[in-house]
Motif scaffolding. Structure first.
Motif, short mmCIF file in Angstrom:
data_model
loop_
_atom_site.label_atom_id
_atom_site.label_comp_id
_atom_site.label_asym_id
_atom_site.label_seq_id
_atom_site.Cartn_x
_atom_site.Cartn_y
_atom_site.Cartn_z
N VAL A 139 34.92 36.96 39.29
CA VAL A 139 34.66 35.88 38.35
C VAL A 139 35.92 35.49 37.60
CG1 VAL A 139 33.36 35.22 36.29
CG2 VAL A 139 32.27 36.62 38.04
N LYS A 140 36.68 36.51 37.16
CA LYS A 140 37.85 36.24 36.33
C LYS A 140 38.82 37.40 36.44
CE LYS A 140 39.02 35.02 31.59
NZ LYS A 140 38.53 34.83 30.24
N LEU A 141 40.11 37.09 36.31
CA LEU A 141 41.15 38.13 36.28
C LEU A 141 41.68 38.24 34.86
CD1 LEU A 141 43.18 37.31 39.48
CD2 LEU A 141 41.55 39.14 39.17
N HIS A 142 41.76 39.46 34.38
CA HIS A 142 42.34 39.72 33.06
C HIS A 142 43.74 40.27 33.27
CE1 HIS A 142 38.49 39.01 31.08
NE2 HIS A 142 37.94 39.64 32.11
N GLY A 143 44.41 40.61 32.22
CA GLY A 143 45.78 41.11 32.35
C GLY A 143 46.75 39.94 32.31
N GLU A 144 48.03 40.28 32.39
CA GLU A 144 49.04 39.23 32.33
C GLU A 144 50.29 39.64 33.08
OE1 GLU A 144 51.02 40.03 28.08
OE2 GLU A 144 48.94 39.37 27.99
N GLY A 145 51.12 38.68 33.33
CA GLY A 145 52.41 38.94 33.94
C GLY A 145 52.34 39.52 35.35
N PRO A 146 53.22 40.49 35.61
CA PRO A 146 53.32 41.07 36.96
C PRO A 146 52.03 41.73 37.46
CG PRO A 146 55.16 41.77 35.58
CD PRO A 146 54.20 41.03 34.71
N THR A 147 51.27 42.32 36.56
CA THR A 147 50.01 42.96 36.96
C THR A 147 49.04 41.94 37.51
OG1 THR A 147 50.32 44.62 35.23
CG2 THR A 147 48.13 44.44 36.19
N ARG A 148 48.86 40.85 36.80
CA ARG A 148 47.94 39.79 37.25
C ARG A 148 48.42 39.19 38.58
NH1 ARG A 148 44.67 35.71 33.96
NH2 ARG A 148 44.21 34.12 35.49
N ARG B 35 50.24 40.63 40.91
CA ARG B 35 50.06 41.60 41.99
C ARG B 35 48.61 41.63 42.46
NH1 ARG B 35 49.19 46.87 41.05
NH2 ARG B 35 50.19 46.71 39.02
N ILE B 36 47.68 41.58 41.51
CA ILE B 36 46.25 41.57 41.86
C ILE B 36 45.91 40.31 42.66
CG2 ILE B 36 43.92 41.40 40.90
CD1 ILE B 36 44.94 43.20 38.60
N MET B 37 46.43 39.18 42.24
CA MET B 37 46.19 37.93 42.96
C MET B 37 46.82 37.96 44.35
SD MET B 37 46.61 35.16 39.90
CE MET B 37 46.27 33.75 40.93
N ASP B 38 48.00 38.54 44.48
CA ASP B 38 48.68 38.63 45.78
C ASP B 38 47.91 39.49 46.77
OD1 ASP B 38 50.71 37.00 44.91
OD2 ASP B 38 52.12 38.64 44.52
N MET B 39 47.09 40.43 46.27
CA MET B 39 46.29 41.28 47.14
C MET B 39 45.03 40.55 47.63
SD MET B 39 46.52 45.10 45.53
CE MET B 39 46.28 44.73 43.81
N GLY B 40 44.79 39.34 47.16
CA GLY B 40 43.63 38.57 47.60
C GLY B 40 42.46 38.62 46.65
N LEU B 41 42.60 39.30 45.53
CA LEU B 41 41.52 39.37 44.55
C LEU B 41 41.64 38.17 43.61
CD1 LEU B 41 41.63 43.18 43.79
CD2 LEU B 41 39.88 41.96 45.07
N THR B 42 41.14 37.03 44.06
CA THR B 42 41.19 35.81 43.28
C THR B 42 39.78 35.35 42.96
OG1 THR B 42 41.27 34.52 45.31
CG2 THR B 42 43.39 35.04 44.28
N LYS B 43 39.65 34.42 42.04
CA LYS B 43 38.34 33.92 41.62
C LYS B 43 37.55 33.42 42.83
CE LYS B 43 36.18 30.72 38.42
NZ LYS B 43 36.39 29.69 37.41
N GLY B 44 36.31 33.88 42.94
CA GLY B 44 35.43 33.46 44.02
C GLY B 44 35.46 34.36 45.25
N ALA B 45 36.40 35.29 45.32
CA ALA B 45 36.50 36.18 46.48
C ALA B 45 35.38 37.20 46.47
CB ALA B 45 37.86 36.88 46.48
N GLU B 46 34.79 37.45 47.64
CA GLU B 46 33.76 38.48 47.76
C GLU B 46 34.42 39.80 48.09
OE1 GLU B 46 30.22 37.89 49.84
OE2 GLU B 46 29.70 36.12 48.68
N VAL B 47 34.00 40.84 47.38
CA VAL B 47 34.60 42.16 47.51
C VAL B 47 33.51 43.17 47.84
CG1 VAL B 47 35.95 43.92 46.35
CG2 VAL B 47 36.32 41.53 45.78
N TYR B 48 33.71 43.92 48.93
CA TYR B 48 32.77 44.98 49.32
C TYR B 48 33.42 46.32 49.02
CZ TYR B 48 30.06 48.07 52.36
OH TYR B 48 29.29 49.10 52.85
N VAL B 49 32.73 47.18 48.27
CA VAL B 49 33.27 48.50 47.94
C VAL B 49 32.89 49.46 49.06
CG1 VAL B 49 33.30 50.36 46.26
CG2 VAL B 49 33.08 48.00 45.48
N ARG B 50 33.89 49.89 49.84
CA ARG B 50 33.65 50.77 50.99
C ARG B 50 33.49 52.21 50.57
NH1 ARG B 50 37.53 50.45 55.61
NH2 ARG B 50 35.80 51.55 56.55
N LYS B 51 34.43 52.73 49.79
CA LYS B 51 34.34 54.12 49.35
C LYS B 51 35.30 54.37 48.20
CE LYS B 51 37.30 55.61 53.16
NZ LYS B 51 37.40 56.47 54.33
#
Length: 73
Positions: free
Chosen positions: A16-25, A27-43
């Motif tokens: 829904v939303k990414l928190h944090g700022e700067g390089p952390t945010r 890096r998270i976006m570069d991994m594909g975790l952007t608004k609207g992305a579906e994420v399945y927790v494997r383990k």
């Protein structure tokens, strides 16, 4: 607010939303975790860190500290 860290194993969540700022945010976006992305927790690793996810068709391991910045529903 529910974060990616709180999602149970075997469940799917939508970013829904990414928190944090700067390089952390960025890096998270570069991994594909952007608004609207579906994420399945494997383990989760035996000691609870990192969390293994499936995002956009590939496997991704994320530290719990980074997973707290990703708000999901």
């Amino acid at each position: 607010m529910k974060t990616l860290k709180d999602v149970e194993i075997g469940k799917t969540a939508t970013v829904v939303k990414l928190h944090g700022e700067g390089p952390t945010r960025r890096r998270i976006m570069d991994m594909g975790l952007t608004k609207g992305a579906e994420v399945y927790v494997r383990k989760v690793a035996p000691l609870g860190d990192p969390i293994e996810l499936t995002v956009r068709g590939y496997e991704l391991s994320v530290r719990k500290a980074d997973a707290e910045f990703v708000e999901v529903e």
